[in-house]
Design a protein around this motif. Structure first.
Motif, PDB file in Angstrom:
ATOM      1  N   ARG A   1       0.866  -1.194  -0.027  1.00 39.42           N
ATOM      2  CA  ARG A   1      -0.148  -0.030  -0.115  1.00 39.42           C
ATOM      3  C   ARG A   1       0.744   1.191   0.082  1.00 39.42           C
ATOM      4  NH1 ARG A   1      -3.539  -2.643   3.013  1.00 39.42           N
ATOM      5  NH2 ARG A   1      -2.432  -1.859   4.956  1.00 39.42           N
TER       6      ARG A   1
ATOM      7  N   TRP B   1       2.910   1.520  -3.442  1.00 37.61           N
ATOM      8  CA  TRP B   1       1.954   1.982  -4.500  1.00 37.61           C
ATOM      9  C   TRP B   1       1.425   3.537  -4.319  1.00 37.61           C
ATOM     10  CZ3 TRP B   1       2.204  -0.562  -8.733  1.00 37.61           C
ATOM     11  CH2 TRP B   1       2.056  -1.884  -8.805  1.00 37.61           C
TER      12      TRP B   1
ATOM     13  N   CYS C   1      -0.634   2.232 -13.459  1.00 40.38           N
ATOM     14  CA  CYS C   1      -2.053   1.788 -13.284  1.00 40.38           C
ATOM     15  C   CYS C   1      -2.388   0.335 -13.996  1.00 40.38           C
ATOM     16  CB  CYS C   1      -2.936   2.710 -13.851  1.00 40.38           C
ATOM     17  SG  CYS C   1      -4.544   2.543 -13.336  1.00 40.38           S
TER      18      CYS C   1
ATOM     19  N   HIS D   1      -0.581  -2.062 -11.919  1.00 43.76           N
ATOM     20  CA  HIS D   1      -0.899  -2.262 -10.482  1.00 43.76           C
ATOM     21  C   HIS D   1      -2.228  -3.251 -10.732  1.00 43.76           C
ATOM     22  CE1 HIS D   1      -2.361  -0.291  -6.409  1.00 43.76           C
ATOM     23  NE2 HIS D   1      -2.371  -1.699  -6.433  1.00 43.76           N
ATOM     24  N   ASN D   2      -2.988  -2.956 -11.965  1.00 40.75           N
ATOM     25  CA  ASN D   2      -4.209  -3.608 -12.022  1.00 40.75           C
ATOM     26  C   ASN D   2      -3.852  -5.059 -12.322  1.00 40.75           C
ATOM     27  OD1 ASN D   2      -6.383  -2.142 -11.841  1.00 40.75           O
ATOM     28  ND2 ASN D   2      -6.424  -1.430 -13.894  1.00 40.75           N
TER      29      ASN D   2
ATOM     30  N   ASN E   1      -3.470  -6.769  -8.982  1.00 31.76           N
ATOM     31  CA  ASN E   1      -5.113  -6.423  -8.459  1.00 31.76           C
ATOM     32  C   ASN E   1      -5.784  -7.690  -8.998  1.00 31.76           C
ATOM     33  OD1 ASN E   1      -4.669  -4.010  -6.862  1.00 31.76           O
ATOM     34  ND2 ASN E   1      -5.698  -2.878  -8.662  1.00 31.76           N
TER      35      ASN E   1
ATOM     36  N   LYS F   1      -8.645  -8.487  -6.612  1.00 29.85           N
ATOM     37  CA  LYS F   1      -9.047  -7.264  -6.181  1.00 29.85           C
ATOM     38  C   LYS F   1      -9.548  -6.584  -7.200  1.00 29.85           C
ATOM     39  CE  LYS F   1      -5.079  -6.543  -2.746  1.00 29.85           C
ATOM     40  NZ  LYS F   1      -5.641  -6.142  -1.343  1.00 29.85           N
TER      41      LYS F   1
ATOM     42  N   ARG G   1      -6.997  10.482  -8.734  1.00 29.85           N
ATOM     43  CA  ARG G   1      -6.874   9.613  -7.462  1.00 29.85           C
ATOM     44  C   ARG G   1      -5.296  10.284  -6.941  1.00 29.85           C
ATOM     45  NH1 ARG G   1      -5.546   7.978  -3.423  1.00 29.85           N
ATOM     46  NH2 ARG G   1      -5.512   5.992  -2.438  1.00 29.85           N
ATOM     47  N   TRP G   2      -4.312  10.297  -7.709  1.00 28.36           N
ATOM     48  CA  TRP G   2      -2.996  10.583  -7.083  1.00 28.36           C
ATOM     49  C   TRP G   2      -2.476  11.662  -7.058  1.00 28.36           C
ATOM     50  CZ3 TRP G   2      -1.867   6.891  -3.826  1.00 28.36           C
ATOM     51  CH2 TRP G   2      -2.593   5.690  -3.957  1.00 28.36           C
TER      52      TRP G   2
HETATM   53  P1  FAD Z   1      -3.472  -1.581  -2.893  1.00 27.87           P
HETATM   54  O1  FAD Z   1      -3.566  -2.613  -4.110  1.00 27.87           O
HETATM   55  O2  FAD Z   1      -1.982  -1.487  -2.266  1.00 27.87           O
HETATM   56  O3  FAD Z   1      -3.652  -0.003  -3.688  1.00 27.87           O
HETATM   57  C1  FAD Z   1      -3.794   1.200  -2.710  1.00 27.87           C
HETATM   58  C2  FAD Z   1      -4.784   2.119  -3.364  1.00 27.87           C
HETATM   59  O4  FAD Z   1      -4.280   2.359  -4.682  1.00 27.87           O
HETATM   60  C3  FAD Z   1      -6.143   1.663  -3.507  1.00 27.87           C
HETATM   61  O5  FAD Z   1      -6.951   2.049  -2.288  1.00 27.87           O
HETATM   62  C4  FAD Z   1      -6.497   2.471  -4.436  1.00 27.87           C
HETATM   63  O6  FAD Z   1      -6.990   3.788  -4.130  1.00 27.87           O
HETATM   64  C5  FAD Z   1      -5.371   2.835  -5.442  1.00 27.87           C
HETATM   65  N1  FAD Z   1      -5.350   1.679  -6.736  1.00 27.87           N
HETATM   66  C6  FAD Z   1      -5.727   0.477  -6.437  1.00 27.87           C
HETATM   67  N2  FAD Z   1      -5.615  -0.106  -8.086  1.00 27.87           N
HETATM   68  C7  FAD Z   1      -4.745   0.838  -8.712  1.00 27.87           C
HETATM   69  C8  FAD Z   1      -4.351   0.966  -9.920  1.00 27.87           C
HETATM   70  N3  FAD Z   1      -4.414  -0.050 -10.658  1.00 27.87           N
HETATM   71  N4  FAD Z   1      -3.896   2.294 -10.441  1.00 27.87           N
HETATM   72  C9  FAD Z   1      -3.875   3.388  -9.478  1.00 27.87           C
HETATM   73  N5  FAD Z   1      -4.243   3.167  -8.251  1.00 27.87           N
HETATM   74  C10 FAD Z   1      -4.972   1.954  -8.004  1.00 27.87           C
HETATM   75  N6  FAD Z   1       1.142  -8.651  -3.104  1.00 27.87           N
HETATM   76  C11 FAD Z   1       1.277  -9.881  -3.436  1.00 27.87           C
HETATM   77  O7  FAD Z   1       0.359 -10.795  -2.686  1.00 27.87           O
HETATM   78  N7  FAD Z   1       1.649 -10.449  -4.331  1.00 27.87           N
HETATM   79  C12 FAD Z   1       2.372  -9.908  -5.433  1.00 27.87           C
HETATM   80  O8  FAD Z   1       2.905 -10.440  -6.466  1.00 27.87           O
HETATM   81  C13 FAD Z   1       2.468  -8.419  -5.195  1.00 27.87           C
HETATM   82  N8  FAD Z   1       3.030  -7.724  -6.155  1.00 27.87           N
HETATM   83  C14 FAD Z   1       3.349  -6.428  -5.789  1.00 27.87           C
HETATM   84  C15 FAD Z   1       4.371  -5.741  -6.689  1.00 27.87           C
HETATM   85  C16 FAD Z   1       4.487  -4.214  -6.501  1.00 27.87           C
HETATM   86  C17 FAD Z   1       5.430  -3.455  -7.360  1.00 27.87           C
HETATM   87  C18 FAD Z   1       3.748  -3.888  -5.295  1.00 27.87           C
HETATM   88  C19 FAD Z   1       4.104  -2.019  -4.917  1.00 27.87           C
HETATM   89  C20 FAD Z   1       2.958  -4.377  -4.383  1.00 27.87           C
HETATM   90  C21 FAD Z   1       2.673  -5.768  -4.736  1.00 27.87           C
HETATM   91  N9  FAD Z   1       1.863  -6.502  -3.903  1.00 27.87           N
HETATM   92  C22 FAD Z   1       1.707  -7.891  -4.021  1.00 27.87           C
HETATM   93  C23 FAD Z   1       0.853  -5.792  -2.758  1.00 27.87           C
HETATM   94  C24 FAD Z   1      -0.516  -5.689  -3.241  1.00 27.87           C
HETATM   95  O9  FAD Z   1      -0.355  -5.046  -4.482  1.00 27.87           O
HETATM   96  C25 FAD Z   1      -1.334  -4.731  -2.413  1.00 27.87           C
HETATM   97  O10 FAD Z   1      -0.390  -3.471  -2.156  1.00 27.87           O
HETATM   98  C26 FAD Z   1      -1.594  -5.338  -1.212  1.00 27.87           C
HETATM   99  O11 FAD Z   1      -2.292  -6.433  -1.185  1.00 27.87           O
HETATM  100  C27 FAD Z   1      -2.354  -4.236  -0.263  1.00 27.87           C
HETATM  101  O12 FAD Z   1      -3.444  -3.743  -0.966  1.00 27.87           O
HETATM  102  P2  FAD Z   1      -4.769  -2.846  -0.670  1.00 27.87           P
HETATM  103  O13 FAD Z   1      -6.090  -3.524  -0.977  1.00 27.87           O
HETATM  104  O14 FAD Z   1      -4.443  -2.059   0.514  1.00 27.87           O
HETATM  105  O15 FAD Z   1      -4.647  -1.849  -1.938  1.00 27.87           O
END
Ligand code: FAD
Length: 122
Positions: free
Chosen positions: A15, A18, A82, A85-86, A89, A94, A105-106
């Motif tokens: 979190r 990102w 984006c 990250h998707n 997700n 997610k 958003r950012w």
């Molecule tokens: P997050 O996914 O952390 O998102 C934070 C906020 O970003 C969201 O609340 C939303 O407002 C915003 N957001 C969501 N999607 C997007 C988007 N596509 N574009 C812009 N903004 C967006 N976890 C694993 O379990 N396996 C993995 O392989 C993995 N790979 C990762 C790779 C990277 C480079 C990073 C930085 C993180 C990775 N993670 C991985 C962690 C995972 O992506 C999440 O950060 C974690 O699960 C927490 O998720 P969250 O629901 O709090 O929201």
């Protein structure tokens, strides 16, 4: 602000990371110089090796091989992060984020001004 005494788990780290990556992309120049583009490529190409979640970094390296970073403008870079990250997700089950709203958003916040604090000047 109350900080936890515990080290971050992969969720919290993800979190926070990102937040940093999307914010960095949103504030990247609209028309970067060649040096700025090189700096960003260098940053991402180092980041993908040093991100302290092994499976996440490995997955990111594969994605970058398939779809290299787009560094020609803040919008290109924001959309690239984006989409990247998707992809994460999707693997995690997610919801997909609507990338047409990534700068809202950012960087810009919703048009009703409820997040109207901006970034500090240099
Ligand atoms: P997050 O996914 O952390 O998102 C934070 C906020 O970003 C969201 O609340 C939303 O407002 C915003 N957001 C969501 N999607 C997007 C988007 N596509 N574009 C812009 N903004 C967006 N976890 C694993 O379990 N396996 C993995 O392989 C993995 N790979 C990762 C790779 C990277 C480079 C990073 C930085 C993180 C990775 N993670 C991985 C962690 C995972 O992506 C999440 O950060 C974690 O699960 C927490 O998720 P969250 O629901 O709090 O929201």
């Amino acid at each position: 602000v109350a900080y936890s005494a515990c080290p971050p788990d992969s969720q919290e780290l993800g979190r926070s990371t990102w937040t940093f990556l999307h914010t960095m992309a949103a504030y990247y120049p609209a028309t970067p110089t060649e040096i700025e583009k090189d700096n960003m490529r260098t940053f991402i190409n180092s980041f993908k090796w040093v991100y302290p979640c092994g499976p996440c970094a490995s997955h990111l390296r594969k994605e970058i091989r398939r779809d290299p970073p787009k560094v020609d403008s803040n919008l290109d870079l924001s959309l690239w992060f984006c989409y990247t990250h998707n992809k994460v997700n999707k693997i995690l089950g997610k919801p997909e984020f609507d990338c047409s709203r990534v700068l809202e958003r950012w960087r810009d916040g919703p048009s009703d001004g409820r997040c109207d604090w901006g970034m500090p000047e240099e």
